[in-house]
Motif scaffolding. Structure first.
Motif, mmCIF file in Angstrom:
data_model
loop_
_atom_site.group_PDB
_atom_site.id
_atom_site.type_symbol
_atom_site.label_atom_id
_atom_site.label_comp_id
_atom_site.label_asym_id
_atom_site.label_seq_id
_atom_site.Cartn_x
_atom_site.Cartn_y
_atom_site.Cartn_z
ATOM 1 N N ASP A 23 0.835 -1.201 0.000
ATOM 2 C CA ASP A 23 0.000 0.000 0.000
ATOM 3 C C ASP A 23 0.875 1.259 0.000
ATOM 4 O O ASP A 23 1.834 1.344 0.761
ATOM 5 N N PRO A 24 0.579 2.243 -0.856
ATOM 6 C CA PRO A 24 1.384 3.478 -0.903
ATOM 7 C C PRO A 24 1.471 4.167 0.449
ATOM 8 O O PRO A 24 2.508 4.727 0.798
ATOM 9 N N LEU A 25 0.377 4.141 1.220
ATOM 10 C CA LEU A 25 0.381 4.784 2.528
ATOM 11 C C LEU A 25 1.374 4.080 3.448
ATOM 12 O O LEU A 25 2.150 4.716 4.162
ATOM 13 N N ALA A 26 1.367 2.731 3.415
ATOM 14 C CA ALA A 26 2.290 1.965 4.242
ATOM 15 C C ALA A 26 3.727 2.266 3.857
ATOM 16 O O ALA A 26 4.600 2.410 4.717
ATOM 17 N N SER A 27 3.981 2.380 2.547
ATOM 18 C CA SER A 27 5.338 2.700 2.094
ATOM 19 C C SER A 27 5.765 4.078 2.571
ATOM 20 O O SER A 27 6.916 4.284 2.981
ATOM 21 N N HIS A 28 4.825 5.051 2.514
ATOM 22 C CA HIS A 28 5.134 6.406 2.984
ATOM 23 C C HIS A 28 5.442 6.394 4.488
ATOM 24 O O HIS A 28 6.399 7.054 4.938
ATOM 25 N N LEU A 29 4.650 5.648 5.235
ATOM 26 C CA LEU A 29 4.892 5.541 6.680
ATOM 27 C C LEU A 29 6.263 4.927 6.958
ATOM 28 O O LEU A 29 6.989 5.371 7.853
#
Length: 631
Positions: A23-29
């Motif tokens: 998930d892009p959000l998980a990668s950003h986190l």
């Protein structure tokens, strides 16, 4: 705030297919977590905040974040106390998604363990294989953290990767370089492993004093492996004056903190009374603690305790169970011991095939005991066809490793021409090697070589010397041979009292020849008070063990009433048994006895016409039949 480093922005992106699809959000986190963790990309270093981001990313099934979170727990980063169990939990979740960091650390923890984390070297090998298939790129996070961000924990971990060949190929120089970088930043585990490098000469010139210095630095920070290693150094006098009491102190300190290696060593100290009072019960307790953590040496030791009732109630089934636990981890000694259990039906169903299986497993790991056991199997057809040449092959492998029983077995092969051409000089050479290590059987064989001039010049005094060494270790054959030397003045002054003493020692072990010899001394009163009844009992015991000379002497007792009632039937039976075994004296005595019986029966027939065969028709028929050919 530090200068933004664009070159490192993408360095932590996952290389696995699972991460590419994350998930892009998980990668950003995750990226944000790394920025805080190392103070990069314009962020101030804040490990506690980094951990919060890692937890958020991990909750989104981001495998790499899960792995780094395990890393933080393992090394106590961000005010997080070291928690190996929690680290293991996150590593397992991440490793299942092929995260390289997690697989590398799981391989380490399963191989070496840490308090609360169970060792499983079979599983360690599987994780290593999986990681190596992914290649060196799989540990990119470790490499970047160690080299670009100078993280001492990552430097230590990268050193381990090079040490064990997990990811990159094994490389002593690189391992030492990264261990040193970590240690010089004050990392306790880096300091501890650097001490190991100096102590073993791994990647650097061996220096025991320097090893101790680094062990102490790590031990002062509570690193349990370094504490254990200090104990080991004191036990063996490595870099310090040998002091077993001090060794036990360090072992206890590490053992009480849950270090499996130290728990096993402490058990060994209690078992053998090294630096502490011998206490087999406490030995078993510490072996159990270590074995429960999966340490294979402790599992093997605990198996031995159960098999032999050392500190625990004897339980051969549990003995075999613990051997199996260690054997399944590739522990060579346990594999051999489990094979021995199968060969002899100790705690498991007897199975020669399974015995050979485990002996072979152990031999593949270079265990000299297993080489010898395989040689025995091939010599005697235990679980495999009889093959003298293969027996000699395995005996030789073990013998050249200086395994005394194998040297003895190889000597027998040369003396008797089993699998090799008969060669008495070679036989003597291997007997001498084994005997020089204190092997009692070999000492007796070497004594016999000197006595008879087998492979060497005759030397009666040397024969007595080696018989004496063996006899004092309780070898019954040597005791009997030594008694014979004293009885006949071979290599020593004749001394019947000493002869009797050594015959008695061997007879107490049911040695047939010694019982017969002792019987002769009792019958004649040489070196001992005459006692024909006890002599008779000695002859009887020896004769029942198929000793031919004793069968002759027993028959003589029955014939002449020495220590027993005269019994011609018994005398005849024992003379016959000895004669059939090749005793010429018994054959002659039997012929004379039967001839006399024939004559007696003939005279009896003349005296009693109504009973031509005497009182025992069947017996007289028997002896007449036996006498007929001689007539």
């Amino acid at each position: 705030m530090s200068v933004k480093d664009h070159s490192t922005t993408d360095c932590f992106k996952s290389t696995s297919s699972s991460q590419l699809q994350s998930d892009p959000l998980a990668s950003h986190l995750f990226q944000t977590a790394n920025s805080y963790l190392f103070g990069i990309n314009g962020f101030m270093k804040d490990v506690k905040t980094a951990i919060n981001y890692l937890r958020q990313a991990a909750s989104q099934a981001h495998a790499q974040a899960e792995g780094v979170l395990g890393f933080c727990y393992e090394f106590g980063l961000g005010n997080t106390t070291t928690d190996f169990r929690q680290a293991e939990y996150h590593y397992i979740r991440a490793a299942r998604q092929e995260d390289g960091l997690a697989m590398a650390r799981l391989a380490f923890l399963r191989k070496y363990g840490r308090p609360g984390v169970k060792i499983d070297r079979g599983e360690a090998e599987l994780w290593t294989e999986r990681l190596c298939r992914l290649g060196v790129d799989a540990i990119q996070w470790i490499s970047e953290a160690a080299s670009r961000h100078n993280c001492p924990e990552a430097q230590y971990v990268l050193g381990v990767c090079y040490h064990d060949g997990v990811g990159p190929k094994a490389n002593e120089t690189e391992a030492f370089r990264w261990y040193k970088a970590s240690a010089e930043q004050g990392n306790a585990r880096g300091q501890g492993i650097l001490g190991y490098c100096f102590g073993e000469g791994y990647g650097v010139q061996k220096d025991d004093v320097e090893a101790i210095r680094w062990y102490r630095l790590a031990a002062n920070q509570g690193e349990t492996v370094a504490i254990y290693n200090l104990g080991y150094c004191y036990e063996d006098g490595i870099g310090v004056t040998r002091d077993v009491t001090e060794a036990v102190k360090w072992y206890k300190l590490a053992a009480e903190q849950g270090n499996a290696f130290a728990q096993n060593s402490l058990g060994y100290c209690y078992e053998d009374g090294i630096g502490i009072n011998r206490d087999s019960n406490k030995a078993a307790v510490w072996y159990q603690k270590s074995a429960d953590q999966g340490y294979p040496w402790a599992q093997c030791n605990l198996g031995f305790c159960y098999q032999n009732g050392i500190g625990v109630e004897k339980n051969e089934r549990l003995g075999a169970y613990w051997y199996r636990q260690a054997a399944n981890q590739g522990h060579a000694r346990a594999q051999h011991n489990l094979g021995f259990c199968y060969q002899n039906g100790i705690g498991v169903p007897k199975s020669a095939t399974d015995a050979v299986h485990w002996y072979t497993k152990s031999a593949e790991r270079g265990n000299s005991f297993a080489y010898h056991s395989l040689g025995y199997c091939y010599q005697n057809g235990v679980g495999v066809p009889v093959d003298g040449k293969r027996a000699v092959y395995w005996y030789y492998l073990s013998a050249k490793e200086n395994h005394a029983p194998a040297q003895l077995s190889l000597g027998y092969c040369y003396r008797n021409g089993i699998g090799v051409d008969r060669n008495e000089i070679e036989a003597f050479k291997w007997f001498f090697k084994s005997a020089s290590q204190g092997n009692a059987l070999a000492q007796n064989s070497l004594g016999f070589c000197y006595e008879e001039g087998i492979g060497t010049k005759k030397d009666s005094k040397l024969a007595v010397s080696w018989y004496s060494k063996s006899a004092k270790q309780g070898n019954s054959w040597a005791q009997c041979n030594l008694g014979f030397c004293y009885a006949n003045g071979i290599g020593v002054n004749k001394n019947d009292q000493k002869a009797v003493y050594w015959y008695q020692q061997a007879a107490a072990q049911n040695h047939a020849r010694a019982m017969d010899k002792l019987g002769m001394h009792l019958q004649s009163g040489q070196g001992i008070e005459q006692d024909v009844k006890l002599a008779f009992e000695m002859f009887m015991s020896s004769a029942n063990l198929q000793h031919v000379a004793a069968q002759f002497h027993l028959a003589n007792c029955f014939e002449n009433g020495l220590g027993c009632e005269i019994d011609i039937t018994e005398a005849t039976a024992w003379y016959e048994r000895a004669a059939l075994a090749g005793c010429r004296s018994s054959h002659e005595r039997l012929r004379r006895l039967l001839m006399r019986a024939c004559l007696d029966s003939a005279n009896s027939a003349d005296d009693d016409e109504n009973s031509p065969l005497g009182e025992d028709a069947s017996y007289i028929t028997y002896i007449n039949g036996y006498c007929a050919p001689a007539a």
